[in-house]
Design an enzyme around this catalytic site. Structure first.
Site, PDB file in Angstrom:
ATOM      1  N   LYS A   1       1.137  -1.187  -0.003  1.00 10.20           N
ATOM      2  CA  LYS A   1       0.012  -0.112  -0.012  1.00 10.20           C
ATOM      3  C   LYS A   1       0.759   1.349   0.107  1.00 10.20           C
ATOM      4  O   LYS A   1       0.639   2.050  -0.801  1.00 10.20           O
ATOM      5  CB  LYS A   1      -0.953  -0.015   1.301  1.00 10.20           C
TER       6      LYS A   1
ATOM      7  N   ARG B   1      -9.741   0.454   8.943  1.00  8.48           N
ATOM      8  CA  ARG B   1      -9.161  -0.523   9.351  1.00  8.48           C
ATOM      9  C   ARG B   1     -10.309  -1.711   9.739  1.00  8.48           C
ATOM     10  O   ARG B   1     -10.105  -2.921  10.014  1.00  8.48           O
ATOM     11  CB  ARG B   1      -8.285  -0.722  10.316  1.00  8.48           C
TER      12      ARG B   1
ATOM     13  N   ARG C   1      11.627  -5.607   4.440  1.00  7.53           N
ATOM     14  CA  ARG C   1      11.294  -3.910   4.419  1.00  7.53           C
ATOM     15  C   ARG C   1      12.070  -2.858   5.008  1.00  7.53           C
ATOM     16  O   ARG C   1      12.473  -3.238   6.042  1.00  7.53           O
ATOM     17  CB  ARG C   1       9.896  -3.645   4.451  1.00  7.53           C
TER      18      ARG C   1
ATOM     19  N   ARG D   1      10.928  -1.233  10.702  1.00  9.56           N
ATOM     20  CA  ARG D   1       9.962  -1.010  11.511  1.00  9.56           C
ATOM     21  C   ARG D   1      10.112  -1.874  12.756  1.00  9.56           C
ATOM     22  O   ARG D   1      10.256  -3.127  12.221  1.00  9.56           O
ATOM     23  CB  ARG D   1       8.552  -0.992  10.988  1.00  9.56           C
TER      24      ARG D   1
ATOM     25  N   ARG E   1      -0.767  -9.160  13.045  1.00 10.54           N
ATOM     26  CA  ARG E   1      -1.140  -8.121  12.131  1.00 10.54           C
ATOM     27  C   ARG E   1      -2.017  -8.625  10.947  1.00 10.54           C
ATOM     28  O   ARG E   1      -3.255  -8.455  10.664  1.00 10.54           O
ATOM     29  CB  ARG E   1      -0.169  -7.209  11.415  1.00 10.54           C
TER      30      ARG E   1
HETATM   31  P1  AMP Z   1       0.463   0.326   9.307  1.00  9.24           P
HETATM   32  O1  AMP Z   1       1.603   1.347   9.018  1.00  9.24           O
HETATM   33  O2  AMP Z   1      -0.823   0.822   8.604  1.00  9.24           O
HETATM   34  O3  AMP Z   1       0.843  -1.045   8.930  1.00  9.24           O
HETATM   35  O4  AMP Z   1       0.220   0.469  10.858  1.00  9.24           O
HETATM   36  C1  AMP Z   1       1.053   0.433  11.790  1.00  9.24           C
HETATM   37  C2  AMP Z   1       0.233   0.099  13.099  1.00  9.24           C
HETATM   38  O5  AMP Z   1      -0.277   1.522  13.584  1.00  9.24           O
HETATM   39  C3  AMP Z   1      -0.926  -0.769  13.121  1.00  9.24           C
HETATM   40  O6  AMP Z   1      -0.601  -2.219  13.478  1.00  9.24           O
HETATM   41  C4  AMP Z   1      -1.800  -0.243  14.101  1.00  9.24           C
HETATM   42  O7  AMP Z   1      -1.141  -0.734  15.547  1.00  9.24           O
HETATM   43  C5  AMP Z   1      -1.591   1.161  13.989  1.00  9.24           C
HETATM   44  N1  AMP Z   1      -2.792   1.751  13.015  1.00  9.24           N
HETATM   45  C6  AMP Z   1      -2.585   2.205  11.892  1.00  9.24           C
HETATM   46  N2  AMP Z   1      -3.543   2.582  11.249  1.00  9.24           N
HETATM   47  C7  AMP Z   1      -4.579   2.360  12.157  1.00  9.24           C
HETATM   48  C8  AMP Z   1      -6.151   2.440  12.076  1.00  9.24           C
HETATM   49  N3  AMP Z   1      -6.775   2.822  11.061  1.00  9.24           N
HETATM   50  N4  AMP Z   1      -6.849   2.049  13.255  1.00  9.24           N
HETATM   51  C9  AMP Z   1      -6.115   1.323  14.340  1.00  9.24           C
HETATM   52  N5  AMP Z   1      -4.752   1.399  14.411  1.00  9.24           N
HETATM   53  C10 AMP Z   1      -3.979   1.746  13.370  1.00  9.24           C
END
Ligand code: AMP
Length: 223
Positions: free
Chosen positions: A14, A89, A128, A163, A174
């Protein structure tokens, strides 16, 4: 330009797609994960509250996410067209998003699902690497995405980091969260007739081509 929501499992690409669309067409890329990680790096109240949740791969509470998203959407540049990466999400967030959009006089736009085989996600996640200065994304297992010089960004020379949740253990959680909470969004948006599924098992150029075709067919990407 149409607003875009990207839905996909962790590691599907993404962020890479959003960055390509941003540099080619000028979209604003909003990653709720990036906004939360910024708070963790700053060590502010929000960051301290969400740090452990991010590291474990769980979801941050909805209210917190609405707050940071709404604040970002209110900024002027978002009128150009935004790509949401990592939000919504779950279905509750999708419903709330429509309320936020109508308050801000913005449109829902299109939803693009990146379809990737589960086996590929582990390599994409564990390989990554991200530039700490400009956010460019690399992958040490993908010859098309490796940096020329180890641990150094090709674009700005910044150093690369991994990360804290980009490991196999956090990925399991996840991915399970994605299947349980996020995947039902596909059905939700399919019913609204604004959903497109894109094969994202190959390289970024292949994914980008398909997305550009969708946007072109909507008469959009040249705006
Ligand atoms: P991402 O970078 O999208 O993989 O997000 C990393 C982490 O941020 C996720 O595993 C969640 O802990 C938190 N996070 C990101 N977006 C959301 C969301 N829309 N709702 C809840 N937690 C989020």
């Amino acid at each position: 330009m149409e607003n875009i929501i990207l839905i996909a499992a962790p590691g599907a690409g993404k962020g890479t797609l959003a960055k390509s669309l941003k540099s080619k067409y000028g979209y604003v890329h909003i990653s709720t994960g990036d906004l939360l990680r910024d708070a963790v790096n700053k060590g502010d109240d929000l960051g301290l509250r969400v740090k452990d949740i991010l590291a474990s791969g769980g979801l941050v509470d909805d209210e917190t996410v609405y707050e940071i998203l709404k604040a970002r959407l209110k900024e002027d540049d978002c009128k150009k067209g935004v790509i949401l990466d990592g939000f919504p999400r779950n279905v509750l967030q999708a419903v709330k998003y429509e309320e936020i959009l109508s308050e801000l006089n913005m449109n829902l736009g299109v939803v693009i699902v990146l379809d990737v085989e589960e086996e590929l996600l582990v390599k994409r996640i564990t390989g990554r690497r991200i530039c700490k200065d400009c956010g460019e994304i690399y992958n040490i297992y993908n010859p098309m995405m490796t940096p020329k010089k180890e641990n150094t960004c090709d674009k700005c020379g910044g150093s690369l980091y991994q990360r804290s949740d980009d490991n196999e253990e956090a990925l399991k959680s996840r991915y399970a969260t994605y299947l349980e909470k996020t995947q039902p969004l596909i059905d939700y948006y399919q019913k609204k007739n604004n959903l497109y599924i894109v094969d994202s098992n190959k390289d970024i150029n292949y994914t980008l081509e398909q997305v550009e075709k969708i946007l072109n067919d909507l008469g959009d990407s040249s705006d």
